[in-house]
Design a protein around this motif. Structure first.
Motif, PDB file in Angstrom:
ATOM      1  N   GLN A  49       0.940  -1.059  -0.053  1.00 24.30           N
ATOM      2  CA  GLN A  49      -0.085  -0.109   0.022  1.00 24.30           C
ATOM      3  C   GLN A  49       0.983   1.312   0.045  1.00 24.30           C
ATOM      4  O   GLN A  49       0.856   2.173   0.903  1.00 24.30           O
ATOM      5  CB  GLN A  49      -0.782  -0.225   1.298  1.00 24.30           C
ATOM      6  N   GLY A  50       1.941   1.447  -0.863  1.00 21.15           N
ATOM      7  CA  GLY A  50       2.659   2.532  -1.001  1.00 21.15           C
ATOM      8  C   GLY A  50       3.557   2.676   0.045  1.00 21.15           C
ATOM      9  O   GLY A  50       4.114   3.795   0.184  1.00 21.15           O
ATOM     10  N   GLU A 167      -2.100   5.930  -1.771  1.00 19.82           N
ATOM     11  CA  GLU A 167      -1.183   4.907  -2.031  1.00 19.82           C
ATOM     12  C   GLU A 167      -0.454   5.045  -3.160  1.00 19.82           C
ATOM     13  O   GLU A 167       0.704   4.800  -3.144  1.00 19.82           O
ATOM     14  CB  GLU A 167      -1.978   3.648  -2.066  1.00 19.82           C
TER      15      GLU A 167
END
Length: 620
Positions: A49-50, A167
């Motif tokens: 998620q980034g 994200e």
């Protein structure tokens, strides 16, 4: 009244995290730097998620001993420095000992490591931190090196977490940090994964290959190499030609002792090197590495260590400026790259190989009906004076009178060359002229394919560089006019001429009062013999009036010369002979920065035979 008291360690670490840990990308930067300092040769990065959910970095570095794991998570604990002298000559990327403690204070962190020693009982150990509490050390399954996992960043500081972006945005920041670190260490193999998918796999190799892997083949094809050394300074890397200029600064990477920096002094030096050739609001692209004695640079001036201070700032500025200026100034004949250089497809083309083989011959058939449709087409009539053209590299200042120009000027070709080209003059990057298109462009043919030249823009750059060199020598060649050119002048213009006689003489002009309302031009620079003298005089006097005589030859020197060059360059719809076109091509090959005009626009481009084959679907 509030009393003064000591803050608890957790709050201190969270305050420090506010300086060091801004977003997931900040965490990734600090952890990657630790891996490099540990001597890692392979580094794997996994993001979820980034980086908001998880950041995991594993390496095969030297590792951390069991009894040092908890100490590594304590503020101001480090293996990089121990004395004040060490601080004055920092060679590592990290040195403060704040990063891990700050990260652990705002996340759920797991640190596992296996120290590489000569002992046979090398085991991996792991410690977990949940915001503030350090759990016990337990065995881990790690085979070697270190693995650091950061989960739920800012889980205990909701106010900070809500300022994080989406994200995709956070991943883009992490990817940018990853690229910077990977560019600085091409000898290390890197892997970047996001949500289980591999985004980048970079094998160890040379700096040039790593630059190409990250910035792409297009950058490499439009860039020139830089490799300059002076005393304790060494600058190397690649800078893109102005034709590859960007609309943003997204392709600018400068490293000092392998540390990515964003420094005002360095930025100014680079802007000055590009100032003469970059178009309006475009930005240059570059990847450069500066090696300097650590004692001569202070990296301890900013929490993120992206700003630095040089002990000899002016010397560094001048070194960078001259190194980049030299690389960009190389004429086309010396540059290893030219716009749209041969692609791999072109190299494998039978047609291209056939053309390439022609440069090995001492003479070329010239008949249009030749059985080889790809050979160089070189009209006989233009080569009677080829030796003089190539040897002298002098472009005629005065072109013939203007004549009507059709779509393409007619070219005659009969017979063969009466003499072979000199062995060291056969390879001309700009090729040989075929004709003019709409009186604006010169069409030429080289061993790669077709060259299209904007004749005004190219001639303007040539005139500009000649004027600069002549003014530097204080010897601008002048031409006296047989009949002085007179024109109506305002009182301001008359006053400017009377007050700036010496300045005008330095620029190659002689003007005098002809009547109370008119001026006479008696002498002009020889290179501007074909210019509109009245318009040129008005423009020059306006430049002096707008900026002052003191600025014309100092701060406004290049702009003033660019104005003169623009008016002196050959104009559109001027028909040139084949000889004059080839003189212009030879001048482009030998002139600095000839790829761009004075306004930063390209002066020529190339269409390769492979590209033409693709357009016409040949071989399909």
């Amino acid at each position: 009244m509030a009393t003064i008291k000591l803050l608890p360690d957790l709050l201190i670490n969270q305050i420090a995290a506010g300086e060091v840990v801004e977003r997931p990308a900040s965490v990734l930067k600090e952890v990657l730097e630790n891996s490099i300092d540990a001597g890692a040769q392979k580094i794997n990065v996994q993001l979820l998620q980034g980086g908001l959910k998880q950041i995991r970095v594993t390496d095969d570095g030297s590792g951390i001993a069991k009894d040092e794991l908890i100490l590594a998570l304590t503020r101001h604990s480090t293996s990089k420095i121990s004395t004040l002298e060490d601080l004055h000559r920092i060679a590592s990327l990290g040195f403060r000992g704040e990063a891990l403690a700050s990260i652990a204070a705002v996340s759920r962190l797991t640190l596992a490591s296996c120290q590489q020693t000569d002992k046979s009982d090398n085991y991996a150990w792991q410690v977990d931190v949940d915001g503030q509490s350090v759990l016990q050390i337990i065995p881990s399954s790690l085979s070697c090196g270190t693995a650091l996992t950061v989960n739920d960043l800012f889980f205990n500081i909701p106010a900070r977490r809500k300022f994080l972006k989406s994200e995709a945005t956070e991943f883009s920041h992490c990817d940018e940090v990853f690229k910077r670190i990977a560019l600085s260490t091409p000898s290390i193999e890197f892997l970047l994964q996001h949500n289980g998918k591999t985004k980048r796999l970079l094998h160890s190799g040379s700096s040039v290959q790593r630059i190409s892997d990250i910035l792409g083949e297009e950058f490499s094809q439009h860039a020139v190499l830089v490799d300059e050394q002076s005393d304790a300074l060494h600058l190397h890397g690649m800078v893109a030609l102005p034709a590859y200029a960007r609309s943003s600064r997204d392709a600018q990477y400068f490293f000092v002792n392998k540390r990515y920096v964003s420094d005002k002094l360095i930025s100014h030096a680079l802007r000055e090197a590009y100032r003469d050739i970059l178009h309006l609001d475009r930005y240059p692209a570059f990847v450069l590495f500066l090696q300097i004695d650590p004692e001569n640079v202070d990296v301890n001036v900013h929490p993120t260590k992206t700003e630095i201070r040089f002990r000899e700032a002016r010397a560094v500025h001048q070194f960078i400026f001259h190194a980049i200026n030299k690389a960009l100034s190389a004429p086309a004949l010396q540059q290893s790259q030219i716009p749209n250089a041969i692609t791999d497809a072109n190299k494998n083309s039978a047609y291209a190989n056939n053309v390439r083989s022609l440069v090995k011959h001492s003479s070329y058939p010239l008949s249009r009906n030749s059985s080889n449709s790809r050979q160089l087409f070189q009209p006989q009539q233009l080569y009677g004076a080829l030796n003089d053209t190539v040897n002298n590299h002098v472009l005629r200042s005065v072109f013939p009178e203007e004549k009507p120009v059709g779509l393409v000027t007619e070219i005659q070709s009969k017979g063969t060359l009466d003499f072979p080209l000199p062995e060291n003059q056969q390879n001309f990057p700009m090729g040989f002229a075929l004709g003019q298109l709409q009186g604006i462009y010169i069409l030429a043919q080289n061993t790669h394919g077709l060259i299209v030249v904007d004749m005004h823009a190219a001639h303007e750059r040539i005139m500009y560089e000649k004027l600069k060199h002549a003014l530097d020598r204080q010897a601008i060649p002048t031409q006296s006019l047989l009949i002085p050119v007179t024109f109506h002048a305002s009182s301001v213009e008359i006053s400017l001429v009377e007050q700036n006689t010496d300045l005008l003489e330095q620029l190659g002009f002689e003007m005098a009062l002809f009547s109370p309302t008119a001026l006479a031009v008696r002498k002009i620079p020889a290179m501007l013999g074909d210019a509109d003298i009245v318009t040129l005089a008005h423009e020059l006097l306006k430049e002096i009036d707008d900026y002052g005589a003191s600025q014309v030859l100092t701060a406004r020197r290049n702009e003033t010369l660019a104005t003169l060059a623009c008016h002196g360059a050959v104009r559109a719809n001027r028909q040139l002979t084949i000889e004059e076109m080839n003189q212009l091509l030879r001048e482009i090959e030998s002139t600095e920065r000839a790829d761009q005009c004075n306004h930063g626009r390209p002066t020529w481009f190339e269409i390769t035979l492979a590209q033409l084959d693709k357009m016409f679907m040949r071989g399909k």
